[in-house]
Scaffold this motif. Structure first.
Motif, PDB file in Angstrom:
ATOM      1  N   LYS A  17       0.802  -1.225   0.000  1.00 41.72           N
ATOM      2  CA  LYS A  17       0.000   0.000   0.000  1.00 41.72           C
ATOM      3  C   LYS A  17       0.838   1.280   0.000  1.00 41.72           C
ATOM      4  O   LYS A  17       0.372   2.307  -0.437  1.00 41.72           O
ATOM      5  N   GLU A  18       2.043   1.217   0.534  1.00 41.51           N
ATOM      6  CA  GLU A  18       2.853   2.421   0.762  1.00 41.51           C
ATOM      7  C   GLU A  18       4.195   2.299   0.041  1.00 41.51           C
ATOM      8  O   GLU A  18       4.746   1.208  -0.073  1.00 41.51           O
ATOM      9  N   GLU A  19       4.721   3.433  -0.365  1.00 40.16           N
ATOM     10  CA  GLU A  19       6.039   3.428  -1.005  1.00 40.16           C
ATOM     11  C   GLU A  19       7.140   3.176   0.019  1.00 40.16           C
ATOM     12  O   GLU A  19       8.084   2.428  -0.231  1.00 40.16           O
ATOM     13  N   TRP A  20       7.017   3.810   1.194  1.00 40.78           N
ATOM     14  CA  TRP A  20       8.005   3.670   2.265  1.00 40.78           C
ATOM     15  C   TRP A  20       7.269   3.317   3.547  1.00 40.78           C
ATOM     16  O   TRP A  20       6.331   3.994   3.932  1.00 40.78           O
ATOM     17  N   VAL A  21       7.701   2.266   4.222  1.00 42.87           N
ATOM     18  CA  VAL A  21       7.086   1.869   5.495  1.00 42.87           C
ATOM     19  C   VAL A  21       8.101   2.106   6.600  1.00 42.87           C
ATOM     20  O   VAL A  21       9.218   1.590   6.553  1.00 42.87           O
ATOM     21  N   THR A  22       7.697   2.896   7.593  1.00 44.72           N
ATOM     22  CA  THR A  22       8.580   3.175   8.729  1.00 44.72           C
ATOM     23  C   THR A  22       8.172   2.322   9.929  1.00 44.72           C
ATOM     24  O   THR A  22       7.066   1.774   9.969  1.00 44.72           O
ATOM     25  N   GLN A  23       9.071   2.258  10.898  1.00 44.02           N
ATOM     26  CA  GLN A  23       8.765   1.537  12.138  1.00 44.02           C
ATOM     27  C   GLN A  23       7.540   2.140  12.820  1.00 44.02           C
ATOM     28  O   GLN A  23       6.692   1.411  13.336  1.00 44.02           O
ATOM     29  N   ALA A  24       7.450   3.461  12.831  1.00 48.20           N
ATOM     30  CA  ALA A  24       6.315   4.128  13.477  1.00 48.20           C
ATOM     31  C   ALA A  24       5.005   3.773  12.778  1.00 48.20           C
ATOM     32  O   ALA A  24       4.001   3.507  13.433  1.00 48.20           O
ATOM     33  N   MET A  25       5.011   3.757  11.446  1.00 47.09           N
ATOM     34  CA  MET A  25       3.807   3.378  10.694  1.00 47.09           C
ATOM     35  C   MET A  25       3.395   1.948  11.026  1.00 47.09           C
ATOM     36  O   MET A  25       2.215   1.659  11.220  1.00 47.09           O
ATOM     37  N   LEU A  26       4.381   1.060  11.085  1.00 42.90           N
ATOM     38  CA  LEU A  26       4.106  -0.346  11.364  1.00 42.90           C
ATOM     39  C   LEU A  26       3.548  -0.523  12.776  1.00 42.90           C
ATOM     40  O   LEU A  26       2.578  -1.254  12.977  1.00 42.90           O
ATOM     41  N   ALA A  27       4.145   0.164  13.741  1.00 44.63           N
ATOM     42  CA  ALA A  27       3.662   0.083  15.126  1.00 44.63           C
ATOM     43  C   ALA A  27       2.221   0.580  15.222  1.00 44.63           C
ATOM     44  O   ALA A  27       1.385  -0.044  15.882  1.00 44.63           O
TER      45      ALA A  27
END
Length: 154
Positions: free
Chosen positions: A57-67
């Motif tokens: 769904k996303e171009e870049w996935v960060t740790q914060a987004m995942l959490a």
């Protein structure tokens, strides 16, 4: 003798939170049993499966987004990701646009592990929640409403 009426929620059926805790505990035991065969904990699986979904769904996935997506504490997420990285199931790279963030990428073995475990976890869900039958969509919507409400601390 203790007067049971003086203890609200003494009867299990009167305590929604306690019932939810019991249901969650039983469900977690069932899921943990199938995940042992995949050498994953529930948190590890939740993060791998969530990362797999977010990567689509996303171009870049960060740790914060995942959490946030998994509704997990960011510190615990970071610790579990470090463990998964050590097992070569994902990689953490500097984010190309945010120097404070890490960009997460599933490795091919991480994606395969998540894909292999997913049908087993879904089977546990279908079997355990089958008692809900036709009311399952309403139950799921009620759970989503509670998630959307978020925490309320008094």
């Amino acid at each position: 003798m203790i007067d049971k009426k003086s203890f609200p929620g003494q009867e299990t059926a009167e305590s929604t939170g306690f019932l939810l805790w019991q249901v969650t505990s039983i469900w977690q035991r069932n899921v943990a049993a199938v995940l042992r065969g995949h050498e994953l904990t529930q948190v590890q699986f939740a993060l791998l499966a969530s990362l797999m979904w977010l990567e689509d769904k996303e171009e870049w996935v960060t740790q914060a987004m995942l959490a946030r997506h998994a509704k997990l504490d960011e510190m615990m997420t970071s610790q579990v990701l470090r463990s998964l990285e050590g097992r070569k199931l994902l990689e953490r790279h500097p984010h190309p646009h945010d120097t404070r963030a890490k960009h997460l990428v599933l490795t091919s073995s991480g994606r395969e592990k998540a894909k292999a475990a997913l049908p087993d976890v879904e089977r546990v869900d279908l079997e355990y929640f089958s008692i809900l039958a036709d009311s399952r969509p309403n139950f799921n919507q009620s759970l989503q409403d509670l998630i959307d409400k978020g925490g309320c601390h008094g």
